[in-house]
Motif scaffolding. Sequence first.
Motif, PDB file in Angstrom:
ATOM      1  N   MET A  51       3.176  13.162   2.455  1.00 32.71           N
ATOM      2  CA  MET A  51       2.363  12.119   2.248  1.00 32.71           C
ATOM      3  C   MET A  51       2.476  11.165   3.490  1.00 32.71           C
ATOM      4  SD  MET A  51       3.901  10.873  -1.359  1.00 32.71           S
ATOM      5  CE  MET A  51       3.167   9.379  -1.776  1.00 32.71           C
TER       6      MET A  51
ATOM      7  N   ARG B  30       2.829   1.744  -3.363  1.00 34.62           N
ATOM      8  CA  ARG B  30       1.620   2.014  -4.437  1.00 34.62           C
ATOM      9  C   ARG B  30       1.716   3.549  -4.251  1.00 34.62           C
ATOM     10  NH1 ARG B  30      -3.352   3.226  -4.720  1.00 34.62           N
ATOM     11  NH2 ARG B  30      -3.551   2.788  -2.614  1.00 34.62           N
ATOM     12  N   ARG B  31       1.468   4.104  -3.274  1.00 37.29           N
ATOM     13  CA  ARG B  31       1.421   5.725  -3.102  1.00 37.29           C
ATOM     14  C   ARG B  31       2.473   6.409  -3.679  1.00 37.29           C
ATOM     15  NH1 ARG B  31      -2.265   7.252   2.220  1.00 37.29           N
ATOM     16  NH2 ARG B  31      -3.535   5.570   2.158  1.00 37.29           N
TER      17      ARG B  31
ATOM     18  N   ILE C 152      -0.561   8.751   5.039  1.00 36.79           N
ATOM     19  CA  ILE C 152      -0.124   7.401   5.700  1.00 36.79           C
ATOM     20  C   ILE C 152      -0.190   7.058   7.312  1.00 36.79           C
ATOM     21  CG2 ILE C 152       1.981   5.642   5.748  1.00 36.79           C
ATOM     22  CD1 ILE C 152       2.872   6.929   3.138  1.00 36.79           C
TER      23      ILE C 152
ATOM     24  N   GLU D 249       0.877  -1.280  -0.008  1.00 35.07           N
ATOM     25  CA  GLU D 249      -0.037   0.104   0.029  1.00 35.07           C
ATOM     26  C   GLU D 249       0.861   1.211  -0.082  1.00 35.07           C
ATOM     27  OE1 GLU D 249      -3.206   0.823  -0.085  1.00 35.07           O
ATOM     28  OE2 GLU D 249      -2.979   2.906   0.426  1.00 35.07           O
TER      29      GLU D 249
ATOM     30  N   ASN E  86       2.504   5.553  -7.547  1.00 35.66           N
ATOM     31  CA  ASN E  86       1.191   6.416  -8.229  1.00 35.66           C
ATOM     32  C   ASN E  86       1.653   8.083  -8.065  1.00 35.66           C
ATOM     33  OD1 ASN E  86       0.291   4.126  -8.584  1.00 35.66           O
ATOM     34  ND2 ASN E  86      -1.818   4.445  -6.841  1.00 35.66           N
ATOM     35  N   ARG E  87       2.268   8.324  -7.363  1.00 31.59           N
ATOM     36  CA  ARG E  87       2.461   9.848  -7.290  1.00 31.59           C
ATOM     37  C   ARG E  87       3.517  10.404  -8.485  1.00 31.59           C
ATOM     38  NH1 ARG E  87       1.579  14.139  -3.169  1.00 31.59           N
ATOM     39  NH2 ARG E  87       2.010  16.050  -4.453  1.00 31.59           N
TER      40      ARG E  87
END
Length: 168
Positions: free
Chosen positions: A106, A42-43, A120, A39, A46-47
Amino acid sequence: EEFLIKLVLLFLIPGWTGVNERTLVAVKPDGVQRRLVGEIMRRFENRGFKLVALKLVQASEDLLRKHYWDLRSKPFFRGLMSYMSEGPMVVMVWEGLDVIKTARNMLGENNPADSLPGTIRGDFCVEVGRNVIHGSDSVESAEKEISLWFGQNELHCWVHNSRPWIYN
Ligand code: ADP
């Protein structure tokens, strides 16, 4: 010795700014146990950031002491050392424009209760002593932490296919 380190940093930092800025992000033992690694990665993917180094490590006390040297006189230091030794961590280096500041945003605040939902820490934890993730807080500490956790040969240079779509 400190002078020499600073001298080396002065030469390295200019190459590590702009889109080449790098930061050290580590999923702490609680994050690994709670299966948050995918997870979290992925962040960052994706960013639009680029992964340049990654490993699963059981940190030695010596390494942790160096990593958290600035906090050595804090009352929670011993607890922090044992928390960080409780299991393996996933340590990584991410690269991209303003990645240090963006990663800190983030992550959320040091105290999960101050972290907004969507961050997060704001999404996955409640206590400062179990706050799931670490991220470098400045160019200087990123540089220091990356060289502490990774050897030169573990940092990979590769071209991000989607780079022209992420950067103008
Ligand atoms: P950050 O990780 O957000 O950069 P600090 O460098 O201040 O925050 O602290 C490093 C780590 O030490 C925190 O992420 C947290 O795991 C732990 N820590 C900080 N403050 C406390 C505290 N008051 N009690 C227990 N652990 C703490």
